[in-house]
Design a protein around this motif. Structure first.
Motif, mmCIF file in Angstrom:
data_model
loop_
_atom_site.group_PDB
_atom_site.id
_atom_site.type_symbol
_atom_site.label_atom_id
_atom_site.label_comp_id
_atom_site.label_asym_id
_atom_site.label_seq_id
_atom_site.Cartn_x
_atom_site.Cartn_y
_atom_site.Cartn_z
ATOM 1 N N LEU A 124 3.941 -11.226 -28.446
ATOM 2 C CA LEU A 124 5.242 -11.598 -27.864
ATOM 3 C C LEU A 124 5.334 -13.121 -27.707
ATOM 4 N N TYR B 128 5.533 -19.493 -23.354
ATOM 5 C CA TYR B 128 6.487 -20.001 -24.343
ATOM 6 C C TYR B 128 6.433 -21.531 -24.386
ATOM 7 N N GLN C 76 21.355 -9.521 -15.609
ATOM 8 C CA GLN C 76 19.888 -9.667 -15.580
ATOM 9 C C GLN C 76 19.521 -11.155 -15.469
ATOM 10 N N LEU D 20 13.809 -20.516 -14.834
ATOM 11 C CA LEU D 20 12.489 -20.061 -14.383
ATOM 12 C C LEU D 20 11.679 -19.514 -15.556
ATOM 13 N N PRO E 28 2.422 -19.444 -18.269
ATOM 14 C CA PRO E 28 3.556 -19.721 -19.149
ATOM 15 C C PRO E 28 3.113 -19.494 -20.598
ATOM 16 N N LEU F 126 2.860 -13.600 -11.282
ATOM 17 C CA LEU F 126 2.919 -12.292 -11.944
ATOM 18 C C LEU F 126 1.592 -11.960 -12.632
ATOM 19 N N GLU G 45 11.030 -22.895 -19.886
ATOM 20 C CA GLU G 45 10.359 -23.205 -21.157
ATOM 21 C C GLU G 45 11.385 -23.380 -22.275
ATOM 22 N N PRO H 67 7.037 -19.560 -12.537
ATOM 23 C CA PRO H 67 6.404 -18.645 -11.570
ATOM 24 C C PRO H 67 5.418 -17.656 -12.189
HETATM 25 N N1 CO8 Z 1 13.230 -10.260 -16.077
HETATM 26 C C1 CO8 Z 1 13.931 -9.120 -15.947
HETATM 27 N N2 CO8 Z 1 14.915 -8.948 -15.054
HETATM 28 C C2 CO8 Z 1 15.208 -9.979 -14.252
HETATM 29 C C3 CO8 Z 1 14.530 -11.204 -14.321
HETATM 30 C C4 CO8 Z 1 13.493 -11.331 -15.292
HETATM 31 N N3 CO8 Z 1 12.797 -12.458 -15.474
HETATM 32 N N4 CO8 Z 1 15.022 -12.037 -13.378
HETATM 33 C C5 CO8 Z 1 15.994 -11.359 -12.743
HETATM 34 N N5 CO8 Z 1 16.113 -10.124 -13.271
HETATM 35 C C6 CO8 Z 1 17.054 -9.063 -12.888
HETATM 36 C C7 CO8 Z 1 16.630 -8.388 -11.586
HETATM 37 O O1 CO8 Z 1 15.631 -7.436 -11.843
HETATM 38 C C8 CO8 Z 1 17.947 -7.796 -11.160
HETATM 39 O O2 CO8 Z 1 18.201 -6.660 -11.952
HETATM 40 P P1 CO8 Z 1 18.661 -5.268 -11.263
HETATM 41 O O3 CO8 Z 1 19.965 -5.607 -10.568
HETATM 42 O O4 CO8 Z 1 18.821 -4.368 -12.438
HETATM 43 O O5 CO8 Z 1 17.591 -4.902 -10.319
HETATM 44 C C9 CO8 Z 1 18.966 -8.845 -11.565
HETATM 45 O O6 CO8 Z 1 18.326 -9.642 -12.579
HETATM 46 C C10 CO8 Z 1 19.351 -9.778 -10.430
HETATM 47 O O7 CO8 Z 1 18.168 -10.331 -9.903
HETATM 48 P P2 CO8 Z 1 17.794 -10.272 -8.346
HETATM 49 O O8 CO8 Z 1 18.455 -9.109 -7.694
HETATM 50 O O9 CO8 Z 1 16.314 -10.392 -8.232
HETATM 51 O O10 CO8 Z 1 18.514 -11.601 -7.847
HETATM 52 P P3 CO8 Z 1 18.102 -12.493 -6.584
HETATM 53 O O11 CO8 Z 1 19.212 -13.453 -6.365
HETATM 54 O O12 CO8 Z 1 17.686 -11.641 -5.437
HETATM 55 O O13 CO8 Z 1 16.779 -13.294 -7.040
HETATM 56 C C11 CO8 Z 1 15.471 -14.567 -8.574
HETATM 57 C C12 CO8 Z 1 16.875 -14.221 -8.080
HETATM 58 C C13 CO8 Z 1 14.687 -15.333 -7.498
HETATM 59 C C14 CO8 Z 1 15.604 -15.462 -9.810
HETATM 60 C C15 CO8 Z 1 14.700 -13.275 -8.927
HETATM 61 O O14 CO8 Z 1 15.523 -12.475 -9.783
HETATM 62 C C16 CO8 Z 1 13.402 -13.490 -9.645
HETATM 63 O O15 CO8 Z 1 12.414 -13.843 -9.022
HETATM 64 N N6 CO8 Z 1 13.376 -13.258 -10.980
HETATM 65 C C17 CO8 Z 1 12.177 -13.360 -11.762
HETATM 66 C C18 CO8 Z 1 11.802 -14.806 -11.984
HETATM 67 C C19 CO8 Z 1 10.512 -14.889 -12.764
HETATM 68 O O16 CO8 Z 1 9.466 -14.521 -12.302
HETATM 69 N N7 CO8 Z 1 10.590 -15.411 -14.011
HETATM 70 C C20 CO8 Z 1 9.460 -15.542 -14.870
HETATM 71 C C21 CO8 Z 1 9.311 -14.325 -15.696
HETATM 72 S S1 CO8 Z 1 7.822 -14.289 -16.652
HETATM 73 C C22 CO8 Z 1 8.141 -15.344 -17.912
HETATM 74 O O17 CO8 Z 1 9.198 -15.911 -18.023
HETATM 75 C C23 CO8 Z 1 7.050 -15.495 -18.891
HETATM 76 C C24 CO8 Z 1 7.425 -16.502 -19.965
HETATM 77 C C25 CO8 Z 1 6.350 -16.577 -21.006
HETATM 78 C C26 CO8 Z 1 6.363 -15.281 -21.762
HETATM 79 C C27 CO8 Z 1 5.566 -15.318 -22.980
HETATM 80 C C28 CO8 Z 1 5.606 -13.975 -23.681
HETATM 81 C C29 CO8 Z 1 6.170 -12.889 -22.836
#
Ligand code: CO8
Length: 258
Positions: A81, A143, A23, A109, A141, A137, A114, A133
Motif C-alpha cells: 500500500l 507516504y 470521511q 493529517l 508515516p 496508530l 504527506e 499521528p
Molecule cells: N480514515 C478513515 N476514516 C476517517 C479518517 C481516516 N483517516 N479520518 C476521519 N474519518 C472518518 C471518521 O471515521 C468518521 O466517519 P464515520 O462518521 O463514518 O464514523 C468521519 O470521518 C468524521 O470523523 P470524526 O467523527 O472522527 O470527526 P471529528 O471531528 O470527531 O474528528 C479527526 C476529526 C480528529 C480528524 C478524527 O477524525 C481523526 O482523528 N481522524 C484520523 C486522523 C488520523 O489518524 N490520520 C492518519 C491516518 S494513518 C495515515 O494517514 C497513514 C499514512 C501513511 C500510509 C501508508 C500506507 C497506508
C-alpha cells in the motif's frame, strides 16, 4: 468520470478537489488511483499550467489514509500500500512538470499532510491543523512523511511532530516553514489563484526544468548541481527562451502562454 474527485479549470489553472467530506476526505485506494489518473492527465494537458489540490468541505483537506480500509492488512499488504501510493501519486506529484499547490482548508493529517508535502507549495487557511499521528496508530508515516517533513522543517522539528503524534496550528506550520502562506478561510481560494496566476506569467518549460533541478538536489546519488547545469543548457534550445529574452530586449512583457 471520477467518483471521489471534482475537477474544474479556469484560465489554465486546474482545481482538483478530493470529494469524500463525510470521511474527512480520507484517502482510500480508489481516491489515490483517481488522483494518480487526474494528475497524469493534467500533466499531459498543454492548456493547464498550475494545479490546485484541495479537499471538499470546510473541515478537512485530507484526514489521512483511510484507516478503515487498511485496518486488517498484513505486513506485505501494508508495504505494498505504501509503495504503490508513493509511486503512483506522491512521487508523481512531486515530479510533475507543472507546479501543484496544496490548498489546505482544514485537517491535514497523516497521509493528508504527506500529500500536501508532496505538492510544490502549500497555502493554508487559519484554523487548519497539521500532524503526522501515525505512531498513535502503531504505524509510521508511509507516504513519504519521514523524508519530506524533515526536508521542509528540519530533522529536530520533524522528529517531534512524528514522535508526539501531535497537531500544530496553521500559524505554527507557517512559522516553521511547513506552509508558504496562511490566509483567512474565505480568502484561501483567491490567494491560491493569485499565486497560480503569478506563476502562469512565467515560462512553463523553464518551471518544469526548475522542478527537475530542485528535486535532483534531494535525490540520493544524484548531483543536483550537474542536473542544474544540464537543465540550464537545455533552456537555450526552447521557444520560451526566445520569447522571454526577445521580450526583454524589446521592453515588452513575454507572452509565454497564448
Ligand atoms: N480514515 C478513515 N476514516 C476517517 C479518517 C481516516 N483517516 N479520518 C476521519 N474519518 C472518518 C471518521 O471515521 C468518521 O466517519 P464515520 O462518521 O463514518 O464514523 C468521519 O470521518 C468524521 O470523523 P470524526 O467523527 O472522527 O470527526 P471529528 O471531528 O470527531 O474528528 C479527526 C476529526 C480528529 C480528524 C478524527 O477524525 C481523526 O482523528 N481522524 C484520523 C486522523 C488520523 O489518524 N490520520 C492518519 C491516518 S494513518 C495515515 O494517514 C497513514 C499514512 C501513511 C500510509 C501508508 C500506507 C497506508
Amino acid at each position: 468520470m471520477y467518483q471521489h474527485l471534482l475537477i474544474t479549470s479556469e484560465n489554465g489553472i486546474q482545481t482538483i478537489t478530493i470529494n469524500r467530506p463525510a470521511q474527512l476526505n480520507a484517502l482510500n485506494k480508489e481516491t489515490i488511483s483517481e488522483l494518480s489518473m487526474a494528475f497524469r492527465v493534467a500533466d499531459e494537458d498543454q492548456a493547464i499550467g498550475v494545479i490546485l489540490l484541495t479537499g471538499q468541505g470546510e473541515k478537512s483537506f485530507v484526514a489521512g489514509a483511510d484507516i478503515k480500509e487498511f485496518v486488517s492488512f498484513s505486513i506485505a499488504q501494508g508495504g505494498e500500500l505504501a509503495y504503490s501510493g508513493q509511486e503512483s501519486l506522491f512521487n508523481l506529484i512531486e515530479n510533475l512538470s507543472k507546479p501543484v499547490i496544496a490548498v489546505i482548508n482544514g485537517y491535514a493529517l497523516g497521509g493528508g499532510l504527506e500529500l500536501a508535502m508532496a505538492c510544490h507549495l502549500r497555502v493554508a487557511a487559519t484554523g487548519a491543523l497539521f500532524g503526522l499521528p501515525e505512531v498513535s496508530l502503531g504505524l509510521i508515516p508511509g507516504y513519504g512523511g519521514t523524508q519530506r517533513l524533515a526536508q521542509l522543517v528540519g530533522k529536530g522539528r520533524a522528529n517531534e511532530l512524528i514522535f508526539t503524534a501531535g497537531m500544530i496550528s496553521a500559524e505554527e506550520a507557517w512559522r516553521i516553514g511547513l506552509v508558504n502562506h496562511i490566509v483567512a478561510p474565505e480568502d484561501l481560494l483567491n490567494k491560491s489563484h493569485d499565486l497560480a496566476k503569478k506563476i502562469m506569467k512565467n515560462s512553463g518549460s523553464a518551471i518544469a526544468s526548475a522542478i527537475i533541478a530542485i528535486n535532483a538536489g534531494f535525490t540520493t546519488g544524484v548531483n543536483g548541481y550537474e542536473i542544474e547545469i544540464e537543465a540550464f543548457g537545455k533552456c537555450f534550445g526552447t521557444q520560451d527562451f526566445k520569447i522571454g529574452t526577445s521580450a526583454f530586449i524589446a521592453k515588452e512583457k513575454p507572452g509565454f502562454r497564448k
